[in-house]
Design a protein around this motif. Structure first.
Motif, PDB file in Angstrom:
ATOM      1  N   VAL A  93       0.782  -1.114  -0.005  1.00 17.26           N
ATOM      2  CA  VAL A  93      -0.057  -0.048   0.057  1.00 17.26           C
ATOM      3  C   VAL A  93       0.772   1.123   0.204  1.00 17.26           C
ATOM      4  CG1 VAL A  93      -1.618   1.167   1.548  1.00 17.26           C
ATOM      5  CG2 VAL A  93      -2.078  -0.981   1.077  1.00 17.26           C
TER       6      VAL A  93
ATOM      7  N   ALA B 254       2.438   1.638  -3.267  1.00  9.97           N
ATOM      8  CA  ALA B 254       1.544   1.917  -4.199  1.00  9.97           C
ATOM      9  C   ALA B 254       1.070   3.621  -4.242  1.00  9.97           C
ATOM     10  CB  ALA B 254       0.228   1.046  -4.252  1.00  9.97           C
ATOM     11  N   VAL B 255       0.936   3.753  -3.019  1.00 12.61           N
ATOM     12  CA  VAL B 255       0.262   5.374  -2.745  1.00 12.61           C
ATOM     13  C   VAL B 255       1.490   6.327  -2.871  1.00 12.61           C
ATOM     14  CG1 VAL B 255      -0.520   6.839  -1.071  1.00 12.61           C
ATOM     15  CG2 VAL B 255      -1.580   4.641  -1.539  1.00 12.61           C
TER      16      VAL B 255
ATOM     17  N   MET C 114       1.436   5.267  -7.645  1.00 10.49           N
ATOM     18  CA  MET C 114       0.533   6.387  -8.251  1.00 10.49           C
ATOM     19  C   MET C 114       0.940   7.640  -8.887  1.00 10.49           C
ATOM     20  SD  MET C 114      -2.838   5.344  -5.921  1.00 10.49           S
ATOM     21  CE  MET C 114      -3.925   6.709  -6.747  1.00 10.49           C
TER      22      MET C 114
ATOM     23  N   SER D 130      -4.557   4.374 -12.349  1.00  9.08           N
ATOM     24  CA  SER D 130      -4.702   4.169 -11.027  1.00  9.08           C
ATOM     25  C   SER D 130      -5.714   3.179 -10.767  1.00  9.08           C
ATOM     26  CB  SER D 130      -5.364   5.419 -10.347  1.00  9.08           C
ATOM     27  OG  SER D 130      -4.166   6.315 -10.339  1.00  9.08           O
TER      28      SER D 130
ATOM     29  N   TRP E 247      -5.184  -0.585  -8.475  1.00  6.83           N
ATOM     30  CA  TRP E 247      -5.980  -0.948  -7.395  1.00  6.83           C
ATOM     31  C   TRP E 247      -6.634  -2.229  -7.697  1.00  6.83           C
ATOM     32  CZ3 TRP E 247      -4.518   0.193  -2.910  1.00  6.83           C
ATOM     33  CH2 TRP E 247      -3.844   1.696  -2.698  1.00  6.83           C
ATOM     34  N   SER E 248      -6.989  -2.478  -8.896  1.00 10.89           N
ATOM     35  CA  SER E 248      -7.828  -3.543  -9.333  1.00 10.89           C
ATOM     36  C   SER E 248      -6.787  -4.892  -8.970  1.00 10.89           C
ATOM     37  CB  SER E 248      -8.254  -3.658 -10.916  1.00 10.89           C
ATOM     38  OG  SER E 248      -9.061  -2.824 -10.960  1.00 10.89           O
TER      39      SER E 248
ATOM     40  N   LEU F  47      -4.057  -4.400  -7.009  1.00  7.10           N
ATOM     41  CA  LEU F  47      -3.406  -4.836  -5.698  1.00  7.10           C
ATOM     42  C   LEU F  47      -4.692  -5.235  -4.650  1.00  7.10           C
ATOM     43  CD1 LEU F  47      -1.292  -4.064  -3.794  1.00  7.10           C
ATOM     44  CD2 LEU F  47      -1.918  -1.534  -3.742  1.00  7.10           C
ATOM     45  N   VAL F  48      -5.841  -4.639  -4.731  1.00  9.71           N
ATOM     46  CA  VAL F  48      -6.749  -5.135  -3.507  1.00  9.71           C
ATOM     47  C   VAL F  48      -6.943  -6.674  -3.720  1.00  9.71           C
ATOM     48  CG1 VAL F  48      -9.023  -5.125  -3.498  1.00  9.71           C
ATOM     49  CG2 VAL F  48      -8.188  -2.862  -3.938  1.00  9.71           C
TER      50      VAL F  48
END
Length: 164
Positions: free
Chosen positions: A28, A31-32, A36, A45, A49-50, A52-53
């Motif tokens: 996380v 990524a952030v 991103m 983005s 998230w598709s 990573l989640v």
């Protein structure tokens, strides 16, 4: 002797649980904080998230499993109510991975590097899912080539099968 063996396993499970949760936190943060800001627009983005989640869901569930398993390791089977949750997770995680793949494909960025990274992230989520719910893939690096082909049952699945 049994107490020493149990204590070693509890320590190992603590390490595994905290490691999985720390890995999720690092994914996380990277990524952030790193990825991103370098992506081009909201579609990239969304693809990130598709991918990573689903990985985060599997890592978090795995981390919690290892931490909870410290209570029953070498003492009792997995509690039935917890086994019910993880049986549901097994199915829901496959759905989350599938939906994640649809998001990755729909919003995959044009930039080759970003696209490869996002797809690799989603694949890593699949590998983690397989490692916990299908066949054990995680072994020490030196033993990995010899052990992975044995198709051993993951510890979580063993616990699910022996749950009261």
């Amino acid at each position: 002797m049994l107490d020493q063996s149990r204590k070693r396993l509890q320590d190992r499970y603590l390490s595994l649980g905290l490691g999985e949760l720390a890995a999720a936190a690092v994914f996380v943060a990277v990524a952030v904080g790193v990825v991103m800001p370098r992506l081009d627009g909201p579609h990239a983005s969304a693809a990130l998230w598709s991918a990573l989640v689903p990985l985060l869901v599997v890592l978090a569930q795995a981390g919690v499993y290892w931490l909870l398993a410290r209570r029953w390791v070498e003492q009792a089977p997995m509690p039935a109510v917890l086994a019910k949750f993880y049986r549901v997770f097994r199915v829901l995680d496959a759905v989350v991975l599938t939906v994640g793949l649809l998001g990755v494909v729909t919003w995959l960025p044009d930039h080759l590097g970003a696209a490869v990274g996002i797809v690799a992230l989603w694949v890593f989520g699949v590998v983690e899912y397989v490692n916990y719910f299908v066949v054990r893939l995680a072994y020490p690096l030196r033993r990995w080539p010899f052990m992975v082909g044995l198709w051993r049952t993951p510890r979580l699945v063993q616990d699910l099968n022996s749950a009261r």
